[in-house]
Design a protein around this motif. Structure first.
Motif, PDB file in Angstrom:
ATOM      1  N   GLU A 168       0.842  -1.195   0.000  1.00 53.60           N
ATOM      2  CA  GLU A 168       0.000   0.000   0.000  1.00 53.60           C
ATOM      3  C   GLU A 168       0.878   1.247   0.000  1.00 53.60           C
ATOM      4  O   GLU A 168       2.061   1.216   0.329  1.00 53.60           O
ATOM      5  N   ARG A 169       0.287   2.378  -0.325  1.00 54.73           N
ATOM      6  CA  ARG A 169       1.041   3.616  -0.515  1.00 54.73           C
ATOM      7  C   ARG A 169       1.713   4.093   0.774  1.00 54.73           C
ATOM      8  O   ARG A 169       2.684   4.841   0.733  1.00 54.73           O
ATOM      9  N   GLY A 170       1.230   3.670   1.934  1.00 57.30           N
ATOM     10  CA  GLY A 170       1.790   4.159   3.185  1.00 57.30           C
ATOM     11  C   GLY A 170       3.066   3.469   3.618  1.00 57.30           C
ATOM     12  O   GLY A 170       3.676   3.890   4.599  1.00 57.30           O
ATOM     13  N   TRP A 171       3.488   2.421   2.891  1.00 60.26           N
ATOM     14  CA  TRP A 171       4.627   1.646   3.370  1.00 60.26           C
ATOM     15  C   TRP A 171       5.917   2.447   3.508  1.00 60.26           C
ATOM     16  O   TRP A 171       6.688   2.194   4.450  1.00 60.26           O
ATOM     17  N   PRO A 172       6.236   3.425   2.626  1.00 62.59           N
ATOM     18  CA  PRO A 172       7.539   4.078   2.782  1.00 62.59           C
ATOM     19  C   PRO A 172       7.681   4.826   4.100  1.00 62.59           C
ATOM     20  O   PRO A 172       8.751   4.817   4.707  1.00 62.59           O
ATOM     21  N   LEU A 173       6.635   5.495   4.549  1.00 63.43           N
ATOM     22  CA  LEU A 173       6.731   6.250   5.802  1.00 63.43           C
ATOM     23  C   LEU A 173       7.022   5.334   6.979  1.00 63.43           C
ATOM     24  O   LEU A 173       7.857   5.645   7.839  1.00 63.43           O
ATOM     25  N   GLN A 174       6.351   4.183   7.025  1.00 65.66           N
ATOM     26  CA  GLN A 174       6.614   3.227   8.104  1.00 65.66           C
ATOM     27  C   GLN A 174       8.030   2.687   8.014  1.00 65.66           C
ATOM     28  O   GLN A 174       8.750   2.617   9.016  1.00 65.66           O
ATOM     29  N   ALA A 175       8.430   2.317   6.807  1.00 65.21           N
ATOM     30  CA  ALA A 175       9.773   1.751   6.627  1.00 65.21           C
ATOM     31  C   ALA A 175      10.849   2.763   7.000  1.00 65.21           C
ATOM     32  O   ALA A 175      11.839   2.422   7.659  1.00 65.21           O
ATOM     33  N   MET A 176      10.663   4.015   6.594  1.00 63.30           N
ATOM     34  CA  MET A 176      11.674   5.031   6.887  1.00 63.30           C
ATOM     35  C   MET A 176      11.811   5.252   8.389  1.00 63.30           C
ATOM     36  O   MET A 176      12.929   5.368   8.911  1.00 63.30           O
ATOM     37  N   ALA A 177      10.691   5.299   9.091  1.00 62.92           N
ATOM     38  CA  ALA A 177      10.752   5.475  10.545  1.00 62.92           C
ATOM     39  C   ALA A 177      11.442   4.290  11.207  1.00 62.92           C
ATOM     40  O   ALA A 177      12.269   4.460  12.127  1.00 62.92           O
ATOM     41  N   GLU A 178      11.122   3.082  10.757  1.00 63.75           N
ATOM     42  CA  GLU A 178      11.733   1.886  11.346  1.00 63.75           C
ATOM     43  C   GLU A 178      13.212   1.793  11.016  1.00 63.75           C
ATOM     44  O   GLU A 178      14.012   1.320  11.848  1.00 63.75           O
ATOM     45  N   HIS A 179      13.609   2.232   9.833  1.00 61.26           N
ATOM     46  CA  HIS A 179      15.038   2.261   9.501  1.00 61.26           C
ATOM     47  C   HIS A 179      15.785   3.210  10.439  1.00 61.26           C
ATOM     48  O   HIS A 179      16.897   2.904  10.881  1.00 61.26           O
ATOM     49  N   ARG A 180      15.190   4.362  10.728  1.00 62.35           N
ATOM     50  CA  ARG A 180      15.845   5.307  11.645  1.00 62.35           C
ATOM     51  C   ARG A 180      15.970   4.712  13.048  1.00 62.35           C
ATOM     52  O   ARG A 180      16.984   4.921  13.740  1.00 62.35           O
ATOM     53  N   GLU A 181      14.954   3.983  13.477  1.00 66.20           N
ATOM     54  CA  GLU A 181      15.025   3.324  14.783  1.00 66.20           C
ATOM     55  C   GLU A 181      16.139   2.277  14.796  1.00 66.20           C
ATOM     56  O   GLU A 181      16.855   2.118  15.800  1.00 66.20           O
ATOM     57  N   PHE A 182      16.294   1.583  13.679  1.00 65.29           N
ATOM     58  CA  PHE A 182      17.367   0.588  13.598  1.00 65.29           C
ATOM     59  C   PHE A 182      18.731   1.262  13.650  1.00 65.29           C
ATOM     60  O   PHE A 182      19.638   0.798  14.363  1.00 65.29           O
ATOM     61  N   ILE A 183      18.892   2.356  12.919  1.00 64.55           N
ATOM     62  CA  ILE A 183      20.168   3.078  12.945  1.00 64.55           C
ATOM     63  C   ILE A 183      20.496   3.526  14.365  1.00 64.55           C
ATOM     64  O   ILE A 183      21.649   3.437  14.814  1.00 64.55           O
TER      65      ILE A 183
END
Length: 227
Positions: A168-183
Motif C-alpha cells: 500500500e502507498r503508506g509503506w515508505p513512511l513506516q519503513a523510513m521510521a523503522e530504519h531510523r530506529e534501527f540506525i
C-alpha cells in the motif's frame, strides 16, 4: 537504438533497464518478457537479452510459463508471508553480526542511504525508494561479514521487491521510521537491540501482508461475466 544501452556488458545493461521498467510499473505483472521483441526494441542480439531475462527469473522478478516463456512475476502473498518469517530470522542474525563486526562506517553509510530514501520519497520516485530500501538491508548484510548468511539472504532480499511493488502507498513512511530506529540501535553498539529492531521491522511488513491476504480471501468472488 534505445538511449542508455552501451556496448559493454550488454546483458547487465539490458537487465538494469528491464528491472527499472518493472519497478516503475512500465512492465506489469503477467506481461511477457519476449526475448525477440526486447532484442528488436533495444537493437541487440538475443543472447544478452535472454541472459537478462533469465536473471530476472532467477531473482524472482520474472517467472517462466509453459509454452509462453517468461513474464513479469506477480506477488504470491502466501509464499511471501512464509518467506518473510524466514527473512526475519536471517536479517535479525545479520543485524546482530553487523553490530558485533565493529564496522565503523556502518552508521554513516546507513544514514546516507536513508537520506537518499527520504529524498526519493519527497520526490515521489517509487523506484528509487525501493532501491534505497534494498540497499539499506544489503549494507547491513555486508557488514555482517558472513558469506553463508549472504548466500541464503541475498535471494530473499531480491524477492522482497515484489512485496514492495504490491504494498500500500503508506509503506515508505513506516519503513523510513523503522530504519531510523534501527540506525539508532546500531549507534548504541547494542547487537541485541539492533536484532530486535530489525526483526520487528520485518515482522511488521509480514503482518501487513497477512492482513492483505485475509482481506483478499474474505472478498467474494466477482460474478461470472463481471468486468
Amino acid at each position: 537504438m534505445v538511449t542508455g544501452i552501451q556496448r559493454s556488458r550488454l546483458a547487465d545493461q539490458a537487465y538494469e533497464l528491464l528491472k527499472e521498467r518493472i519497478l516503475t510499473r512500465q512492465l506489469l505483472p503477467g506481461q511477457r518478457l519476449s526475448v525477440p521483441a526486447i532484442a528488436q526494441e533495444l537493437e541487440l542480439s538475443r543472447s544478452p537479452v535472454r541472459e537478462a531475462v533469465q536473471r530476472l527469473v532467477q531473482e524472482g522478478l520474472g517467472t517462466e510459463r509453459p509454452h509462453s516463456g517468461a513474464v513479469v512475476a506477480s506477488a504470491d502473498l502466501p509464499a511471501l508471508v512464509d518467506l518473510y518469517l524466514v527473512r526475519a530470522e536471517l536479517e535479525g542474525l545479520a543485524a546482530r553480526l553487523a553490530v558485533e563486526s565493529g564496522d565503523d562506517r556502518l552508521v554513516t553509510d546507513l544514514e546516507a542511504i536513508q537520506d537518499g530514501h527520504d529524498q526519493a520519497h519527497a520526490d515521489g520516485a517509487r523506484s528509487r525508494m525501493i532501491r534505497a530500501d534494498v540497499e539499506f538491508h544489503a549494507r547491513v548484510l555486508r557488514a555482517a561479514g558472513n558469506p553463508e548468511l549472504a548466500r541464503m539472504l541475498e535471494p530473499v532480499l531480491q524477492r522482497m521487491l515484489l512485496a514492495m511493488l504490491e504494498a500500500e502507498r503508506g509503506w515508505p513512511l513506516q519503513a523510513m521510521a523503522e530504519h531510523r530506529e534501527f540506525i539508532a540501535a546500531v549507534r548504541t553498539g547494542d547487537p541485541v537491540a539492533a536484532r530486535e529492531r530489525m526483526v520487528e521491522h520485518v515482522l511488521r511488513v509480514r503482518s501487513d501482508m497477512e492482513a492483505k491476504l485475509r482481506q483478499e480471501r474474505a472478498e467474494p468472488a466477482a460474478p461470472e461475466g463481471a468486468s
